[in-house]
Design a protein around this motif. Structure first.
Motif, PDB file in Angstrom:
ATOM      1  N   PHE A   1      41.208  47.343  40.261  1.00  0.00           N
ATOM      2  CA  PHE A   1      40.015  47.030  41.041  1.00  0.00           C
ATOM      3  C   PHE A   1      38.982  48.134  40.907  1.00  0.00           C
ATOM      4  CE2 PHE A   1      43.767  45.256  43.017  1.00  0.00           C
ATOM      5  CZ  PHE A   1      43.423  43.913  43.109  1.00  0.00           C
ATOM      6  N   VAL A   2      37.731  47.714  40.815  1.00  0.00           N
ATOM      7  CA  VAL A   2      36.621  48.662  40.838  1.00  0.00           C
ATOM      8  C   VAL A   2      35.771  48.275  42.043  1.00  0.00           C
ATOM      9  CG1 VAL A   2      34.491  49.338  39.661  1.00  0.00           C
ATOM     10  CG2 VAL A   2      36.609  49.090  38.338  1.00  0.00           C
ATOM     11  N   VAL A   3      35.487  49.241  42.908  1.00  0.00           N
ATOM     12  CA  VAL A   3      34.625  48.943  44.055  1.00  0.00           C
ATOM     13  C   VAL A   3      33.299  49.675  43.865  1.00  0.00           C
ATOM     14  CG1 VAL A   3      34.399  48.891  46.571  1.00  0.00           C
ATOM     15  CG2 VAL A   3      36.683  48.803  45.541  1.00  0.00           C
ATOM     16  N   LEU A   4      32.231  48.921  43.995  1.00  0.00           N
ATOM     17  CA  LEU A   4      30.884  49.491  43.852  1.00  0.00           C
ATOM     18  C   LEU A   4      30.238  49.614  45.211  1.00  0.00           C
ATOM     19  CD1 LEU A   4      29.074  47.404  41.079  1.00  0.00           C
ATOM     20  CD2 LEU A   4      29.785  49.784  40.924  1.00  0.00           C
ATOM     21  N   HIS A   5      29.466  50.679  45.362  1.00  0.00           N
ATOM     22  CA  HIS A   5      28.638  50.779  46.566  1.00  0.00           C
ATOM     23  C   HIS A   5      27.341  51.432  46.147  1.00  0.00           C
ATOM     24  CE1 HIS A   5      27.789  50.761  50.816  1.00  0.00           C
ATOM     25  NE2 HIS A   5      27.263  51.959  50.653  1.00  0.00           N
ATOM     26  N   ASP A   6      26.223  50.766  46.448  1.00  0.00           N
ATOM     27  CA  ASP A   6      24.931  51.355  46.105  1.00  0.00           C
ATOM     28  C   ASP A   6      24.856  51.772  44.639  1.00  0.00           C
ATOM     29  OD1 ASP A   6      22.902  51.397  47.787  1.00  0.00           O
ATOM     30  OD2 ASP A   6      23.333  53.332  48.733  1.00  0.00           O
TER      31      ASP A   6
ATOM     32  N   VAL B   1      38.899  43.380  38.507  1.00  0.00           N
ATOM     33  CA  VAL B   1      38.129  42.716  39.559  1.00  0.00           C
ATOM     34  C   VAL B   1      37.132  43.728  40.126  1.00  0.00           C
ATOM     35  CG1 VAL B   1      38.262  41.849  41.923  1.00  0.00           C
ATOM     36  CG2 VAL B   1      39.791  40.926  40.175  1.00  0.00           C
ATOM     37  N   VAL B   2      35.881  43.321  40.221  1.00  0.00           N
ATOM     38  CA  VAL B   2      34.841  44.189  40.784  1.00  0.00           C
ATOM     39  C   VAL B   2      34.441  43.665  42.162  1.00  0.00           C
ATOM     40  CG1 VAL B   2      32.506  45.097  40.503  1.00  0.00           C
ATOM     41  CG2 VAL B   2      33.961  44.809  38.491  1.00  0.00           C
TER      42      VAL B   2
ATOM     43  N   ASP C   1      37.790  56.308  51.663  1.00  0.00           N
ATOM     44  CA  ASP C   1      36.334  56.129  51.602  1.00  0.00           C
ATOM     45  C   ASP C   1      35.895  55.081  52.630  1.00  0.00           C
ATOM     46  OD1 ASP C   1      33.832  56.468  49.411  1.00  0.00           O
ATOM     47  OD2 ASP C   1      33.801  54.662  50.652  1.00  0.00           O
ATOM     48  N   VAL C   2      34.914  55.458  53.435  1.00  0.00           N
ATOM     49  CA  VAL C   2      34.503  54.603  54.552  1.00  0.00           C
ATOM     50  C   VAL C   2      33.970  53.244  54.065  1.00  0.00           C
ATOM     51  CG1 VAL C   2      32.244  55.749  54.682  1.00  0.00           C
ATOM     52  CG2 VAL C   2      33.117  54.504  56.650  1.00  0.00           C
ATOM     53  N   HIS C   3      33.283  53.238  52.914  1.00  0.00           N
ATOM     54  CA  HIS C   3      32.727  51.969  52.422  1.00  0.00           C
ATOM     55  C   HIS C   3      33.819  51.057  51.863  1.00  0.00           C
ATOM     56  CE1 HIS C   3      28.829  53.508  53.197  1.00  0.00           C
ATOM     57  NE2 HIS C   3      29.007  54.534  52.377  1.00  0.00           N
ATOM     58  N   VAL C   4      34.834  51.674  51.243  1.00  0.00           N
ATOM     59  CA  VAL C   4      35.963  50.875  50.759  1.00  0.00           C
ATOM     60  C   VAL C   4      36.665  50.262  51.965  1.00  0.00           C
ATOM     61  CG1 VAL C   4      38.194  50.924  49.567  1.00  0.00           C
ATOM     62  CG2 VAL C   4      36.268  52.270  48.667  1.00  0.00           C
TER      63      VAL C   4
END
Ligand SMILES: Nc1ncnc2c1ncn2[C@@H]1O[C@H](COP(=O)(O)OP(=O)(O)OP(=O)(O)O)[C@@H](O)[C@H]1O
Ligand SMILES: [Mg+2]
Length: 257
Positions: free
Chosen positions: A210-215, A31-32, A232-235
């Motif tokens: 899970f893969v989390v993308l940011h920018d 899941v992304v 990680d603050v964005h996660v």
């Protein structure tokens, strides 16, 4: 089955993905997550070969896509089912024509053979065969999405399924129906899948990768326990609404004692 190695992609000079690496094993579901514009759909388009990376390598079923000839690609392409964001169907075509579209356009199968495959696909996905002559406009949004999955599956026996926000904006019953389709394709056809979604709570029931993308960068790649603890603050920002809803549950339900 799918492996990204330091993949970078840009539109013109605008970098969209930077050094993205992750893999999806055969039969596995990943899941992304990521906020709007983080590059999720771009990843799926790269897997489907609709766009090519400027740097890095993408392996599909062990083959380096940058080395694959046009002929090999023609062979591989139909094994990748892509359910596009919004699940758009061709409005002027019936459900049967939509589901059989790939076979009609890209193979020399007879109309009878195509109809047989379309009917098998509808049955496999628990969709009524009566839908075959219906135009998409007369279907609910949820049903249109389910037909869009049928269109992606009917091409051939897929090795890989790519789902771009398959349940966004749908009611819980349609969401359940689509999740069951995704499970069936995973369990019966053993496809490797990438699911892009915002429905975090639902995603926890689908996989534990899970893969989390940011920018355009991978900021997390792992299981739910690590993700919920990830500093990680964005996660954390991304998970906040979900964590708040868990905290709002009575202590007896949220595991806190
Ligand atoms: N054809 C294009 N030309 C230029 N820029 C594009 C193009 N397609 C997408 N982009 C940009 O690439 C970035 C990533 O887009 P992408 O569609 O992969 O994001 P996403 O994570 O799927 O977002 P969303 O959740 O809104 O669907 C965005 O900034 C977007 O504006
Ligand atoms: Mg998108």
């Amino acid at each position: 089955m799918i492996r990204f190695e330091n993949v970078s992609f840009s539109y013109g000079i605008k970098p969209i993905l930077t050094n993205v690496s992750f893999k999806v094993d055969p039969g596995e579901t990943v899941v992304v997550f990521g906020i709007s514009g983080s590059g999720k759909s771009t990843i799926l388009k790269l897997v489907a070969g609709l766009i090519r990376p400027q740097a890095g390598r993408i392996f599909i079923n062990g083959q380096d896509m940058s080395q694959v000839s046009e002929d090999d690609w023609q062979h591989l392409r139909p094994q990748i089912g892509f359910v596009f964001q919004g699940g758009a169907l061709f409005d002027s075509m019936t459900v049967g024509e939509n589901v059989g579209y790939y076979l009609l356009e890209h193979t020399d199968k007879s109309m009878d053979e195509i109809e047989t495959t379309v009917r098998q696909t509808l049955r496999f996905l628990n969709l009524s065969e009566d839908l075959i002559d219906v135009l998409p406009d007369s279907l609910s949004g949820g049903m249109q999405r389910r037909v869009a999955i049928g269109r992606a599956v009917a091409a051939v026996d897929p090795l890989i399924m790519l789902y771009d926000e398959p349940t966004t904006g749908l009611d819980p019953i349609s969401t359940r129906a689509i999740t069951e389709m995704i499970f069936k394709l995973r369990d019966v056809k053993k496809v490797a899948s990438i699911i892009v979604t915002h429905e975090i709570a639902d995603a926890f029931g689908v996989t534990n990768h899970f893969v989390v993308l940011h920018d355009g960068q991978v900021i997390f790649n792992g299981g739910s326990t690590e993700m919920l603890k990830c500093p990680d603050v964005h996660v954390r920002e991304f998970l906040a609404p979900f964590l708040d809803s868990v905290r709002a549950l009575p202590a007896s339900l949220n595991g806190a004692t």
